[in-house]
Each structure stands twice: as structure tokens, then as C-alpha cells.
Write a protein that holds these residues in place. Structure first.
Motif: not given
Length: 191
Positions: A66-70
Motif C-alpha cells: 500500500d506504500h507509494p514509494v519503492t
């Protein structure tokens, strides 16, 4: 006395480096943006722990669907920084407590290093001890606050580990560092 805050958002460079020969090295967290630079002394152990915690935080962010940053697992070549510390290295303060966090507003990793405030005798500063208006333990005399993107954070952690483990070799018998001048192993044969 108010806390002096050295704050960097999107710095040009953030690295851990050393001054001195193995066994006598001083570790520095150095940040530069344009002509402005700040160098904070820290312990080798703080460097190693900071790199490990940063990698752990980046892995957590990447594992969360669910986190937008990888965060990249491998450091992109353009982010690798193997250059020495910028000279001259002028210590602003010695770091005591350090924190690591995530700023969701800017999608950046946040590193904070708080000044270790000590008297000449090596005793920790206690507020009001001698009637002076000294910072309380909750108010350090100085703090370095740095925000960096996830790719730069992964590169920072990689370099920090390389610098920390580039020191003295370890004795295979007693697991203590071997000095350049020689080593007397403390291991005794009790058989």
C-alpha cells in the motif's frame, strides 16, 4: 539557549567518511548543499547501526504493497559516492542520540543527529547546575536534520557499511581488531 538546527532538504551530498588511520579513525556524517556543509562526529557503532536501520526502513517501505514509494535494492551507479570527505572537515558537534524516520509529505528518509553535550570533565550537562541557562536534556545545543530520497538513502547505507568495515582486520582467534603495529591475541589456551 535555543537549539541550533542544521537543516538540509534535498542535499547535494550525504555521506559517512573517516579521518585518520585505521584504529585511530574519527567517523563523520557530512552533508553538503551548494557551498554550505556540516560535519558531525559520530562513533563507528552509530554509523553501522544507522546503515542497518536505514536498510531495514527502506525494506519495510518496499514490502508494504500500500506504500507509494519503492526503494531500490541495488544502488544505481549514478548514486554511488566513493569520494573522500569534503575538506576541510570542521566538526560542528559530536553526535549523541540519532533518529531515523520517514517524512510522508516529501517521501524522504529523515536522519537526525543530536549534539552530545558534555562538560570538559566528561560529565553530561545537567540544566541549571551552575546557574547558567543551559539546554535541558530534551533541548540539545545543536541538531543536524537531513531529508534524502530513498535511492540516495540506499546509497548512503551501502557506503556507510563499506567505510565502517574498511578499518582494521579482525583476528580470527580472538575476534578483536588487529592494529597496524601488530597484535597480541588475548586468547589463552585453557586446555
Amino acid at each position: 539557549m535555543p537549539t541550533l538546527v542544521h537543516e538540509y532538504d534535498w542535499p547535494d551530498r550525504v555521506v559517512v567518511g573517516t579521518v585518520g588511520r585505521p584504529g585511530e579513525r574519527t567517523f563523520y556524517l557530512q552533508v553538503r548543499h551548494g557551498a554550505r556543509s556540516t560535519s558531525v562526529a559520530l562513533e563507528k557503532e552509530q554509523s553501522v547501526l544507522l546503515a542497518a536501520k536505514m536498510d531495514g526502513l527502506l525494506d519495510e517501505l518496499t514490502a508494504d504493497p500500500d506504500h507509494p514509494v519503492t526503494a531500490p535494492q541495488e544502488v544505481p551507479d549514478e548514486l554511488i559516492d566513493n569520494d573522500p570527505l569534503d575538506q576541510p572537515v570542521e566538526e560542528e558537534f559530536r553526535s549523541g542520540t540519532m533518529t531515523l524516520g520517514w517524512d510522508p509529505r516529501t517521501a524522504q528518509i529523515v536522519i537526525e543527529a543530536f549534539a552530545l553535550d558534555e562538560r570538559d570533565e566528561g560529565e553530561a550537562v545537567e540544566p541549571g547546575e551552575d546557574g547558567l541557562d543551559e539546554p535541558s536534556p530534551d533541548e540539545p545545543s545543536a541538531v543536524l536534520r537531513v531529508r534524502i530520497p530513498v535511492g540516495a538513502a540506499r546509497a548512503f547505507a551501502q557506503r556507510t557499511r563499506q567505510v565502517a568495515f574498511a578499518g582494521r582486520p579482525i583476528c580470527p582467534l580472538c575476534a578483536r581488531p588487529i592494529d597496524p603495529d601488530g597484535h597480541v591475541c588475548d586468547l589463552t589456551d585453557d586446555r
